[in-house]
Design a protein around this motif. Structure first.
Motif, PDB file in Angstrom:
ATOM      1  N   ASN A  27      -5.381  -1.642  -5.206  1.00 58.08           N
ATOM      2  CA  ASN A  27      -6.533  -2.485  -5.515  1.00 58.08           C
ATOM      3  C   ASN A  27      -6.880  -3.360  -4.317  1.00 58.08           C
ATOM      4  O   ASN A  27      -6.047  -4.117  -3.828  1.00 58.08           O
ATOM      5  N   CYS A  28      -8.115  -3.237  -3.831  1.00 62.56           N
ATOM      6  CA  CYS A  28      -8.547  -4.028  -2.669  1.00 62.56           C
ATOM      7  C   CYS A  28      -9.815  -4.804  -2.969  1.00 62.56           C
ATOM      8  O   CYS A  28     -10.676  -4.973  -2.102  1.00 62.56           O
ATOM      9  N   GLY A  29      -9.975  -5.240  -4.197  1.00 64.64           N
ATOM     10  CA  GLY A  29     -11.122  -6.073  -4.550  1.00 64.64           C
ATOM     11  C   GLY A  29     -12.181  -5.311  -5.309  1.00 64.64           C
ATOM     12  O   GLY A  29     -12.256  -4.082  -5.258  1.00 64.64           O
ATOM     13  N   ALA A  30     -13.007  -6.042  -6.031  1.00 62.25           N
ATOM     14  CA  ALA A  30     -14.055  -5.426  -6.846  1.00 62.25           C
ATOM     15  C   ALA A  30     -15.269  -6.334  -6.902  1.00 62.25           C
ATOM     16  O   ALA A  30     -15.170  -7.554  -6.767  1.00 62.25           O
ATOM     17  N   GLY A  31     -16.436  -5.693  -7.066  1.00 68.72           N
ATOM     18  CA  GLY A  31     -17.681  -6.418  -7.260  1.00 68.72           C
ATOM     19  C   GLY A  31     -18.242  -6.078  -8.622  1.00 68.72           C
ATOM     20  O   GLY A  31     -17.522  -5.607  -9.507  1.00 68.72           O
ATOM     21  N   ALA A  32     -19.544  -6.266  -8.784  1.00 63.42           N
ATOM     22  CA  ALA A  32     -20.168  -6.017 -10.075  1.00 63.42           C
ATOM     23  C   ALA A  32     -20.135  -4.546 -10.458  1.00 63.42           C
ATOM     24  O   ALA A  32     -19.996  -4.194 -11.628  1.00 63.42           O
ATOM     25  N   TYR A  33     -20.257  -3.649  -9.468  1.00 62.87           N
ATOM     26  CA  TYR A  33     -20.322  -2.226  -9.785  1.00 62.87           C
ATOM     27  C   TYR A  33     -19.568  -1.357  -8.783  1.00 62.87           C
ATOM     28  O   TYR A  33     -19.658  -0.137  -8.827  1.00 62.87           O
ATOM     29  N   ASN A  34     -18.835  -1.971  -7.871  1.00 58.91           N
ATOM     30  CA  ASN A  34     -18.024  -1.216  -6.914  1.00 58.91           C
ATOM     31  C   ASN A  34     -16.590  -1.736  -6.920  1.00 58.91           C
ATOM     32  O   ASN A  34     -16.353  -2.949  -6.868  1.00 58.91           O
ATOM     33  N   PHE A  35     -15.649  -0.815  -6.983  1.00 60.82           N
ATOM     34  CA  PHE A  35     -14.227  -1.142  -6.991  1.00 60.82           C
ATOM     35  C   PHE A  35     -13.590  -0.494  -5.770  1.00 60.82           C
ATOM     36  O   PHE A  35     -13.669   0.719  -5.607  1.00 60.82           O
ATOM     37  N   SER A  36     -13.000  -1.291  -4.903  1.00 63.24           N
ATOM     38  CA  SER A  36     -12.456  -0.783  -3.642  1.00 63.24           C
ATOM     39  C   SER A  36     -10.961  -0.509  -3.752  1.00 63.24           C
ATOM     40  O   SER A  36     -10.215  -1.291  -4.347  1.00 63.24           O
ATOM     41  N   SER A  37     -10.553   0.603  -3.156  1.00 61.81           N
ATOM     42  CA  SER A  37      -9.139   0.976  -3.140  1.00 61.81           C
ATOM     43  C   SER A  37      -8.698   1.286  -1.723  1.00 61.81           C
ATOM     44  O   SER A  37      -9.362   2.034  -1.001  1.00 61.81           O
ATOM     45  N   GLY A  38      -7.572   0.714  -1.322  1.00 59.51           N
ATOM     46  CA  GLY A  38      -6.937   1.096  -0.073  1.00 59.51           C
ATOM     47  C   GLY A  38      -6.068   2.312  -0.339  1.00 59.51           C
ATOM     48  O   GLY A  38      -5.315   2.341  -1.322  1.00 59.51           O
ATOM     49  N   ILE A  39      -6.160   3.331   0.506  1.00 57.37           N
ATOM     50  CA  ILE A  39      -5.465   4.586   0.256  1.00 57.37           C
ATOM     51  C   ILE A  39      -4.267   4.722   1.199  1.00 57.37           C
ATOM     52  O   ILE A  39      -4.415   4.685   2.428  1.00 57.37           O
ATOM     53  N   TYR A  40      -3.086   4.861   0.588  1.00 55.33           N
ATOM     54  CA  TYR A  40      -1.847   5.024   1.343  1.00 55.33           C
ATOM     55  C   TYR A  40      -1.157   6.318   0.926  1.00 55.33           C
ATOM     56  O   TYR A  40      -1.334   6.806  -0.188  1.00 55.33           O
ATOM     57  N   VAL A  41      -0.369   6.849   1.834  1.00 55.83           N
ATOM     58  CA  VAL A  41       0.513   7.970   1.521  1.00 55.83           C
ATOM     59  C   VAL A  41       1.947   7.504   1.760  1.00 55.83           C
ATOM     60  O   VAL A  41       2.262   6.938   2.819  1.00 55.83           O
ATOM     61  N   GLY A  42       2.797   7.725   0.742  1.00 53.57           N
ATOM     62  CA  GLY A  42       4.191   7.305   0.845  1.00 53.57           C
ATOM     63  C   GLY A  42       5.142   8.485   0.807  1.00 53.57           C
ATOM     64  O   GLY A  42       4.840   9.519   0.215  1.00 53.57           O
ATOM     65  N   ARG A  43       6.298   8.329   1.464  1.00 49.84           N
ATOM     66  CA  ARG A  43       7.342   9.352   1.431  1.00 49.84           C
ATOM     67  C   ARG A  43       8.660   8.691   1.044  1.00 49.84           C
ATOM     68  O   ARG A  43       9.015   7.636   1.577  1.00 49.84           O
ATOM     69  N   ARG A  44       9.383   9.330   0.129  1.00 53.12           N
ATOM     70  CA  ARG A  44      10.690   8.793  -0.259  1.00 53.12           C
ATOM     71  C   ARG A  44      11.769   9.456   0.578  1.00 53.12           C
ATOM     72  O   ARG A  44      11.825  10.696   0.676  1.00 53.12           O
ATOM     73  N   ASP A  45      12.608   8.633   1.183  1.00 44.51           N
ATOM     74  CA  ASP A  45      13.663   9.190   2.026  1.00 44.51           C
ATOM     75  C   ASP A  45      14.896   9.546   1.194  1.00 44.51           C
ATOM     76  O   ASP A  45      14.910   9.379  -0.032  1.00 44.51           O
ATOM     77  N   GLN A  46      15.935   9.990   1.857  1.00 44.63           N
ATOM     78  CA  GLN A  46      17.132  10.448   1.159  1.00 44.63           C
ATOM     79  C   GLN A  46      17.875   9.323   0.471  1.00 44.63           C
ATOM     80  O   GLN A  46      18.679   9.568  -0.447  1.00 44.63           O
ATOM     81  N   THR A  47      17.602   8.082   0.886  1.00 44.03           N
ATOM     82  CA  THR A  47      18.267   6.939   0.244  1.00 44.03           C
ATOM     83  C   THR A  47      17.479   6.431  -0.956  1.00 44.03           C
ATOM     84  O   THR A  47      17.911   5.505  -1.631  1.00 44.03           O
ATOM     85  N   GLY A  48      16.315   7.019  -1.213  1.00 43.13           N
ATOM     86  CA  GLY A  48      15.506   6.598  -2.356  1.00 43.13           C
ATOM     87  C   GLY A  48      14.465   5.553  -2.024  1.00 43.13           C
ATOM     88  O   GLY A  48      13.731   5.107  -2.915  1.00 43.13           O
ATOM     89  N   ASN A  49      14.373   5.154  -0.763  1.00 42.68           N
ATOM     90  CA  ASN A  49      13.393   4.152  -0.358  1.00 42.68           C
ATOM     91  C   ASN A  49      12.061   4.809  -0.009  1.00 42.68           C
ATOM     92  O   ASN A  49      12.016   5.916   0.534  1.00 42.68           O
ATOM     93  N   TRP A  50      10.995   4.083  -0.295  1.00 44.54           N
ATOM     94  CA  TRP A  50       9.647   4.585  -0.003  1.00 44.54           C
ATOM     95  C   TRP A  50       9.103   3.914   1.252  1.00 44.54           C
ATOM     96  O   TRP A  50       9.205   2.697   1.417  1.00 44.54           O
ATOM     97  N   LYS A  51       8.509   4.725   2.119  1.00 45.49           N
ATOM     98  CA  LYS A  51       7.832   4.216   3.311  1.00 45.49           C
ATOM     99  C   LYS A  51       6.362   4.617   3.213  1.00 45.49           C
ATOM    100  O   LYS A  51       6.048   5.798   3.016  1.00 45.49           O
ATOM    101  N   PHE A  52       5.476   3.657   3.375  1.00 42.73           N
ATOM    102  CA  PHE A  52       4.040   3.907   3.204  1.00 42.73           C
ATOM    103  C   PHE A  52       3.294   3.762   4.532  1.00 42.73           C
ATOM    104  O   PHE A  52       3.612   2.895   5.351  1.00 42.73           O
ATOM    105  N   GLU A  53       2.295   4.612   4.704  1.00 40.29           N
ATOM    106  CA  GLU A  53       1.390   4.516   5.843  1.00 40.29           C
ATOM    107  C   GLU A  53      -0.036   4.699   5.354  1.00 40.29           C
ATOM    108  O   GLU A  53      -0.262   5.382   4.345  1.00 40.29           O
TER     109      GLU A  53
END
Length: 352
Positions: A240-266
């Motif tokens: 969620n990156c904010g919203a107006g009266a008729y537009n809702f903005s989303s920031g798009i990320y891709v995440g990968r889970r490593d072998q330890t179970g942690n997620w890294k996002f870019e």
């Protein structure tokens, strides 16, 4: 104003795409008085009548389309009315140029091929087109100011100018027209998993995101599986990156889970666009975004105002590492038209 924003976004994102070596180049649009026209990357063109200033109660939607190629027929669609009798008349400057039958309750009429060409050429010589029923009752009107220039633009973009296949710019040249050549994107099929980022990871991402200050009130972030990679499960996050009266903005990320179970996002990679209303966004932004897992596509639909008569829309397909543009449409004039002009298309083939 909104047309200027759209133009700015297209130019900035085109430069950014070229800088990365990925350069979809959507077609351009142009406005001539009460008509706007544009073509996609395969030379399929569309000209659209704009509503006049003031009330639109009797405004007709008139859209002229023609695909590339020497054999492509011209089509005119007239809409924005409800037929109360089974007959109609098309008038230009008060003179009947065509009449026919229609189903009572019908809301559109299409003219294709020779019939469409005849009407288009008559439109280019007039100032006002009117639709009436069999009894002579007016169903709607549209201005023809600028249509001749719009159709000449269409002829030039499609390579028809000066030939017998032109709409307006007729000449004696041998019939010629540019041929469509849409890019084909061969994409490996994604197999979603049940592995998604946990709430703690999403909270950490939202707090570190450049759009953290735009989040207020009740916010909702969503995550979707992008299947497996050689280095672990992948997921896309719409933050969620904010919203107006008729537009809702989303920031798009891709995440990968490593072998330890942690997620890294870019920030997700897009070959074109994904800027929302900001050409200098630090992360890719989509407006009113939607994800279709079956087609591996994410879409954006940014309205210039609540009526939805101007804005831009795009869709991208996930190729395993980035999102690649598959379609784009724009309408830079906030003047009542619901027909947005396609400016980019790619054919997608998903393979196992």
């Amino acid at each position: 104003m909104f047309r200027a924003i759209i133009t700015s976004i297209l130019l900035v994102t085109a430069v950014a795409a070229q800088a990365t070596g990925l350069s979809p180049t959507p077609g351009k649009t142009a406005t001539f008085k009460d008509w706007t026209v544009g073509c996609d990357n395969g030379f399929a063109c569309q000209a659209v009548a704009l509503m006049p200033d003031g009330p639109w109660d009797d405004g007709l939607s008139v859209v002229v389309t023609r695909a590339a190629g020497t054999q492509a027929p011209l089509t005119i669609e007239v809409a924005g009315f409800t037929a109360k009798t089974n007959r109609y008349r098309i008038l230009i400057d008060g003179k009947v140029i065509h009449n026919g039958s229609i189903t009572i309750g019908g809301e559109s009429i299409r003219f294709v091929g020779a019939e469409g060409l005849k009407i288009a050429r008559a439109m280019a010589k007039g100032t006002l087109i009117q639709l009436a029923d069999g009894s002579g009752n007016k169903l709607g009107v549209a201005s023809l100011s600028g249509v001749a220039a719009a159709l000449r633009y269409l002829d030039a973009e499609q390579g028809r100018a000066g030939s017998r296949s032109a709409v307006i710019a007729l000449g004696s040249k041998k019939v010629a027209a540019k041929m469509a050549n849409y890019p084909v994107l061969q994409i490996r099929k994604m197999v979603p998993t049940d592995v998604l980022p946990d709430a703690t990871s999403l909270v950490a991402l939202s707090e570190a995101s450049p759009c953290a200050e735009e989040r207020f009130g009740s916010t909702q972030d969503t995550a979707y599986s992008l299947g497996e990679s050689g280095q672990g499960p992948l997921a896309m996050v719409m933050l969620n990156c904010g919203a107006g009266a008729y537009n809702f903005s989303s920031g798009i990320y891709v995440g990968r889970r490593d072998q330890t179970g942690n997620w890294k996002f870019e920030p997700a990679k897009f070959d074109f666009g994904a800027t929302g209303f900001s050409a200098d966004s630090k992360i890719p932004l989509l407006v009113n975004a939607d994800w279709d897992a079956a087609k591996q596509t994410i879409s954006s639909y940014a309205k210039g105002r609540g009526l939805g008569d101007c804005g831009s829309s795009e869709s991208w397909v996930w190729d395993g590492s980035s999102f690649r543009l598959t379609s784009a449409s724009v309408m830079g004039e906030c003047r009542g038209s619901r027909a947005w002009i396609p400016v980019w298309r790619a054919d997608v083939k998903i393979v196992n």
